[in-house]
Every structure is written in structure tokens, then in C-alpha cells.
Design a protein around this motif. Structure first.
Motif, PDB file in Angstrom:
ATOM      1  N   GLN A   1       0.815  -1.211   0.000  1.00  0.00           N
ATOM      2  CA  GLN A   1       0.000   0.000   0.000  1.00  0.00           C
ATOM      3  C   GLN A   1       0.853   1.268   0.000  1.00  0.00           C
ATOM      4  O   GLN A   1       0.415   2.322  -0.472  1.00  0.00           O
ATOM      5  N   CYS A   2       2.056   1.178   0.565  1.00  0.00           N
ATOM      6  CA  CYS A   2       2.890   2.367   0.694  1.00  0.00           C
ATOM      7  C   CYS A   2       3.464   2.778  -0.660  1.00  0.00           C
ATOM      8  O   CYS A   2       3.534   1.979  -1.595  1.00  0.00           O
ATOM      9  N   SER A   3       3.843   4.047  -0.737  1.00  0.00           N
ATOM     10  CA  SER A   3       4.532   4.513  -1.934  1.00  0.00           C
ATOM     11  C   SER A   3       5.954   3.976  -1.958  1.00  0.00           C
ATOM     12  O   SER A   3       6.537   3.684  -0.909  1.00  0.00           O
ATOM     13  N   VAL A   4       6.498   3.831  -3.139  1.00  0.00           N
ATOM     14  CA  VAL A   4       7.836   3.265  -3.311  1.00  0.00           C
ATOM     15  C   VAL A   4       8.656   4.186  -4.208  1.00  0.00           C
ATOM     16  O   VAL A   4       8.186   4.630  -5.256  1.00  0.00           O
ATOM     17  N   ILE A   5       9.857   4.491  -3.759  1.00  0.00           N
ATOM     18  CA  ILE A   5      10.831   5.183  -4.600  1.00  0.00           C
ATOM     19  C   ILE A   5      12.046   4.283  -4.720  1.00  0.00           C
ATOM     20  O   ILE A   5      12.695   3.965  -3.723  1.00  0.00           O
ATOM     21  N   MET A   6      12.327   3.853  -5.930  1.00  0.00           N
ATOM     22  CA  MET A   6      13.499   3.012  -6.164  1.00  0.00           C
ATOM     23  C   MET A   6      14.538   3.837  -6.913  1.00  0.00           C
ATOM     24  O   MET A   6      14.229   4.463  -7.929  1.00  0.00           O
ATOM     25  N   LEU A   7      15.751   3.855  -6.374  1.00  0.00           N
ATOM     26  CA  LEU A   7      16.846   4.567  -7.015  1.00  0.00           C
ATOM     27  C   LEU A   7      17.664   3.593  -7.848  1.00  0.00           C
ATOM     28  O   LEU A   7      17.800   2.417  -7.493  1.00  0.00           O
ATOM     29  N   GLY A   8      18.203   4.062  -8.948  1.00  0.00           N
ATOM     30  CA  GLY A   8      18.956   3.173  -9.820  1.00  0.00           C
ATOM     31  C   GLY A   8      19.999   3.908 -10.636  1.00  0.00           C
ATOM     32  O   GLY A   8      20.166   5.136 -10.523  1.00  0.00           O
ATOM     33  N   HIS A   9      20.700   3.161 -11.464  1.00  0.00           N
ATOM     34  CA  HIS A   9      21.747   3.707 -12.328  1.00  0.00           C
ATOM     35  C   HIS A   9      21.395   3.428 -13.784  1.00  0.00           C
ATOM     36  O   HIS A   9      20.633   2.506 -14.083  1.00  0.00           O
ATOM     37  N   PRO A  10      21.960   4.191 -14.722  1.00  0.00           N
ATOM     38  CA  PRO A  10      21.622   4.012 -16.130  1.00  0.00           C
ATOM     39  C   PRO A  10      22.555   3.052 -16.856  1.00  0.00           C
ATOM     40  O   PRO A  10      23.687   2.816 -16.424  1.00  0.00           O
ATOM     41  N   THR A  11      22.054   2.527 -17.943  1.00  0.00           N
ATOM     42  CA  THR A  11      22.868   1.732 -18.855  1.00  0.00           C
ATOM     43  C   THR A  11      22.365   1.993 -20.267  1.00  0.00           C
ATOM     44  O   THR A  11      21.209   2.389 -20.463  1.00  0.00           O
ATOM     45  N   ILE A  12      23.214   1.786 -21.253  1.00  0.00           N
ATOM     46  CA  ILE A  12      22.824   2.001 -22.649  1.00  0.00           C
ATOM     47  C   ILE A  12      22.282   0.705 -23.232  1.00  0.00           C
ATOM     48  O   ILE A  12      22.885  -0.357 -23.094  1.00  0.00           O
ATOM     49  N   GLY A  13      21.132   0.797 -23.860  1.00  0.00           N
ATOM     50  CA  GLY A  13      20.534  -0.358 -24.526  1.00  0.00           C
ATOM     51  C   GLY A  13      19.884   0.059 -25.827  1.00  0.00           C
ATOM     52  O   GLY A  13      19.769   1.255 -26.127  1.00  0.00           O
ATOM     53  N   GLU A  14      19.459  -0.911 -26.605  1.00  0.00           N
ATOM     54  CA  GLU A  14      18.751  -0.594 -27.847  1.00  0.00           C
ATOM     55  C   GLU A  14      17.402   0.035 -27.522  1.00  0.00           C
ATOM     56  O   GLU A  14      16.682  -0.427 -26.638  1.00  0.00           O
ATOM     57  N   ASP A  15      17.074   1.098 -28.227  1.00  0.00           N
ATOM     58  CA  ASP A  15      15.794   1.766 -28.043  1.00  0.00           C
ATOM     59  C   ASP A  15      14.686   0.827 -28.509  1.00  0.00           C
ATOM     60  O   ASP A  15      14.553   0.537 -29.699  1.00  0.00           O
ATOM     61  N   GLN A  16      13.873   0.370 -27.562  1.00  0.00           N
ATOM     62  CA  GLN A  16      12.842  -0.617 -27.881  1.00  0.00           C
ATOM     63  C   GLN A  16      11.533   0.018 -28.338  1.00  0.00           C
ATOM     64  O   GLN A  16      10.543  -0.673 -28.554  1.00  0.00           O
ATOM     65  N   THR A  17      11.529   1.350 -28.463  1.00  0.00           N
ATOM     66  CA  THR A  17      10.315   2.040 -28.913  1.00  0.00           C
ATOM     67  C   THR A  17      10.349   2.362 -30.403  1.00  0.00           C
ATOM     68  O   THR A  17       9.390   2.921 -30.934  1.00  0.00           O
ATOM     69  N   VAL A  18      11.465   2.027 -31.083  1.00  0.00           N
ATOM     70  CA  VAL A  18      11.574   2.292 -32.517  1.00  0.00           C
ATOM     71  C   VAL A  18      11.973   1.007 -33.246  1.00  0.00           C
ATOM     72  O   VAL A  18      12.508   0.081 -32.645  1.00  0.00           O
ATOM     73  N   LYS A  19      11.698   0.983 -34.531  1.00  0.00           N
ATOM     74  CA  LYS A  19      12.114  -0.150 -35.356  1.00  0.00           C
ATOM     75  C   LYS A  19      13.608  -0.030 -35.623  1.00  0.00           C
ATOM     76  O   LYS A  19      14.084   0.968 -36.166  1.00  0.00           O
ATOM     77  N   GLN A  20      14.348  -1.067 -35.230  1.00  0.00           N
ATOM     78  CA  GLN A  20      15.801  -1.014 -35.343  1.00  0.00           C
ATOM     79  C   GLN A  20      16.271  -1.446 -36.731  1.00  0.00           C
ATOM     80  O   GLN A  20      15.714  -2.378 -37.330  1.00  0.00           O
ATOM     81  N   PRO A  21      17.304  -0.773 -37.260  1.00  0.00           N
ATOM     82  CA  PRO A  21      17.893  -1.207 -38.537  1.00  0.00           C
ATOM     83  C   PRO A  21      18.638  -2.524 -38.355  1.00  0.00           C
ATOM     84  O   PRO A  21      18.991  -2.909 -37.238  1.00  0.00           O
TER      85      PRO A  21
END
Length: 296
Positions: free
Chosen positions: A197-217
Motif C-alpha cells: 500500500q505504501c509509496s515506493v521510490i526506487m533509485l537506480g543507475h543508467p545503462t545504454i541499450g537498444e531503443d525498444q520504442t523504434v524499429k531497429q535497422p
């Protein structure tokens, strides 16, 4: 308060932990706000304390509890053990043999950090930031909506789970990816975002990956990439983003100024209450994320 699931990610030193302190600016609107901070990284509490000092936050008993779940010092595990394990389980093996190293139950039991996180969430024995007393706050799944659980960090949760799954085996198998991803979702992400029921804040770090929202060549050289919250492999990139009501990118510019991004080119974000803009003030109290703001 409204339950919110927030993923705040960025490079180390980008002000993620410090920004948690700004939630306490909402105490005038809701004096029942409580933060429980699960730290898995060495500098997590330093960042939080710096934020409290910077924003001149004066806390009362019960408003902030923290618990540290990190690998504990083992006097029996020496530098010689590190060298021996590396040679036996990786350096002296061919690539094929490294993948065939068998993992026994006893081997996995040596890597207990991920279990310690689960146990800590089940029985949260938090240190009161004001009094220094240890309080048994019980199961996070039973906490009310005025409580905010901060997990710092997603990256460490994944790393500890990988260590548990692989044991002393250095090479990574395809099955490891499936085991880590399924357990991370079922033991961490789903309970945090859907079952408590409680709110959650999760902290994290970034990484580079293929953009999964576009059609990849087809050509690897022409792949379109994007910054995502770091997990284990690319399969969970969009899944993780979809589980949080707010996905915010935290960063420092070349003038050492701290910002949030609700929208930024080449970066995975998913704002709902946060403006879809870049260069936002990294302050939870300025946006109606929890239903109220410090100004109204």
C-alpha cells in the motif's frame, strides 16, 4: 497520500539520495509522512544526510528510519581466497568449461545479500534517524499510504541476485538471465509496485541499450540506443519502465547543477505528475507526485 511507484535513476553523484530529503517539505501538508530508507550502497546515507542539511530539514522521532543491507565482512575470506576462486572458476577454465561449472546449494548460500534484502523488507528493523534507536517496523506489505519506502538501489538488488544465482561460477549462461529476470520481477518489482500500500521510490543507475520504442535497422552500427535503468540484460528495459508511475532521470550538467528530466532525448522517462520537460528542479515538494505540493 496516494500510492506512487517512482523510479529515479542516474549516475552516481547525481543527487538521487539527496533529493529524497525534499519529501519532508510536505510535512506541513501531511504531518503523517514517514520515510523508511533501505540502503544497499555505501554512500546512500551520506547523500541523504547531505540533502537534509542542504534543505535545512529538522526531523522528529519516527519520521525517518533507515536500514543497511550490504555484504558483511567475513574474516575467513581473504585476498588469497579471491585469487583462488578466480583461478579455479574462470582463469584456468576454457570458455566451455566455465559455463559448465556446477553450483551447489552450499555454494549459493555463501551469497546471501539478496536474501538479506528480502528478509529486511519482511521485518524492517530500522534505525530512527533522530534517536538512533532500532525499531521493528514489521512487514512493508502492511505499511499504510502515508509511508514511503525508498530502496537504494535497484542496481545493487540486481547485482546481489546475480551473485546468488551464479554462485562462484564466473561465466554467465542464458539460463542465468532468465532466473535473475524472473526472480527480480516476482520478488522485488511486483511486490513493491503492486502488492504493498505504501509509496515506493526506487533509485537506480543508467545503462545504454537498444531503443525498444523504434524499429531497429539490421546493421549493428546503425542501432538506435537509449539510456535505461540498469537491470540484467535488455529484456526488462521497457517492462521495468512500465511498472512505475513516474520514471525520472537525474543528472548533473557541465556547470555542476543538479537536474531532473521528465523528458530528455535518448533517455527512458515516463512522467505522469512530473512535467514532460528537461532541467527540472530535483525537488519532490514542487510537483503533485504525492497529491500535494509544498506551495498548495
Amino acid at each position: 497520500m496516494l500510492k506512487r511507484n517512482i523510479l529515479l535513476y542516474g549516475e552516481g553523484g547525481s543527487g538521487k539520495s539527496a533529493s529524497i530529503a525534499t519529501i519532508f517539505k510536505l510535512l506541513d501538508k501531511n504531518p503523517e509522512i514517514k520515510i523508511r530508507f533501505l540502503a544497499t550502497e555505501a554512500n546512500a546515507l551520506d547523500g541523504l544526510e547531505e540533502g537534509l542539511s542542504r534543505h535545512k530539514i529538522e526531523l522528529k522521532k519516527g519520521q525517518l528510519h533507515y536500514m543497511v543491507c550490504r555484504p558483511t565482512y567475513n574474516p575467513k575470506y581473504t585476498s588469497a581466497n579471491v585469487v583462488r576462486d578466480f583461478k579455479q572458476n574462470f582463469l584456468d577454465l576454457s570458455e566451455g568449461d566455465a559455463l559448465k561449472v556446477k553450483i551447489g546449494a552450499g555454494d549459493r548460500s555463501k551469497h546471501s545479500e539478496f536474501v538479506a534484502i528480502l528478509e529486511g523488507l519482511a521485518v524492517f528493523k530500522g534505525v530512527d534517524f533522530v534517536t538512533g534507536e532500532v525499531d521493528n517496523l514489521g512487514d512493508y506489505l502492511q505499511w499504510d499510504t502515508n509511508t514511503i519506502l525508498v530502496v537504494d538501489s535497484m542496481t545493487a538488488c540486481v547485482d546481489y541476485l546475480v551473485s546468488t544465482v551464479k554462485g562462484s561460477r564466473s561465466a554467465t549462461t542464458q539460463k542465468d538471465y532468465g532466473d535473475v529476470q524472473s526472480n527480480f520481477m516476482s520478488k522485488i518489482i511486483i511486490p513493491l509496485t503492486e502488492q504493498c500500500q505504501c509509496s515506493v521510490i526506487m533509485l537506480g543507475h543508467p545503462t545504454i541499450g537498444e531503443d525498444q520504442t523504434v524499429k531497429q535497422p539490421k546493421s549493428d552500427e546503425d542501432k538506435v540506443t537509449k539510456l535505461y535503468p540498469k537491470t540484467f540484460g535488455q529484456a526488462l528495459n521497457n517492462v521495468i519502465v512500465s511498472k512505475f508511475s513516474e520514471v525520472i532521470y537525474s543528472y548533473v550538467d557541465h556547470n555542476d547543477r543538479f537536474y531532473w528530466a521528465g523528458k530528455k532525448s535518448g533517455v527512458a522517462t515516463s512522467p505522469r505528475k512530473l512535467p514532460r520537460e528537461d532541467k527540472l528542479d530535483p525537488d519532490f515538494s514542487k510537483y503533485p507526485i504525492f497529491g500535494v505540493t509544498a506551495g498548495g
